[in-house]
Motif scaffolding. Structure first.
Motif: not given
Length: 163
Positions: A72-75, A153-163
């Motif tokens: 999915x879209x996000x950062x 494990x070093x990251x967390x995903x936050x869904x949302x629009x990306x530019x």
């Protein structure tokens, strides 16, 4: 033998999970970072796996991260300091077992050369807190030709629009 095949073989023997032992507890850094905490604060803020990877430069087992399957879209943010690191728009399936990206968010990462596996590799860390993320290799897809092979494990995903 390609570097990717060598690394997968290395990890398959369980050595990837014990990289911390090979490293001797993590390498000292001369750099300073905008976000800093005491070692005790890092230990209380992070899970034991996050602490081992981010603060002691360990490597998680391949195919163990649920972030491999994120489509999915996000950062993707640093699990240590919440710095935005990678956009889902640059994520690809490298077949290595770790989340892979062809480019970071501008200014989000730093790198240095490490020699843990004897030959030089480019280590990637968070530019904000210095947390170890993974490594970057020259066998990625266009347009950069880079493969940022990052511990999930070093990251967390936050869904949302990306530019």
């Amino acid at each position: 033998m390609q570097r990717r095949q060598f690394l997968l073989g290395f990890a398959a023997f369980g050595l990837g999970a014990s990289a911390l032992a090979l490293r001797g507890g993590g390498a000292a850094r001369a750099e300073t970072f905008p976000f800093t905490l005491s070692d005790a604060d890092w230990k209380s803020r992070l899970t034991s796996d996050q602490y081992a990877v981010l603060r002691q430069e360990a490597t998680e087992r391949p195919y163990s991260s649920p972030l491999n399957n994120v489509k999915t879209s996000g950062l993707f943010h640093c699990a240590g300091c919440d710095n935005a690191l990678y956009s889902s728009a640059t994520k690809f399936d490298s077949g290595t077992g770790w989340p892979s990206f062809w480019a970071p968010v501008a200014g989000a990462i730093g790198n240095r050369t490490d020699y843990v596996l004897v030959y030089p590799r480019t280590e990637v860390h968070c530019a904000r807190c210095g947390g170890h993320l993974g490594h970057v290799f020259d066998d990625g897809p266009p347009p950069t030709g880079k493969r940022h092979c990052i511990n999930g494990v070093a990251m967390q995903f936050k869904p949302g629009p990306v530019t």
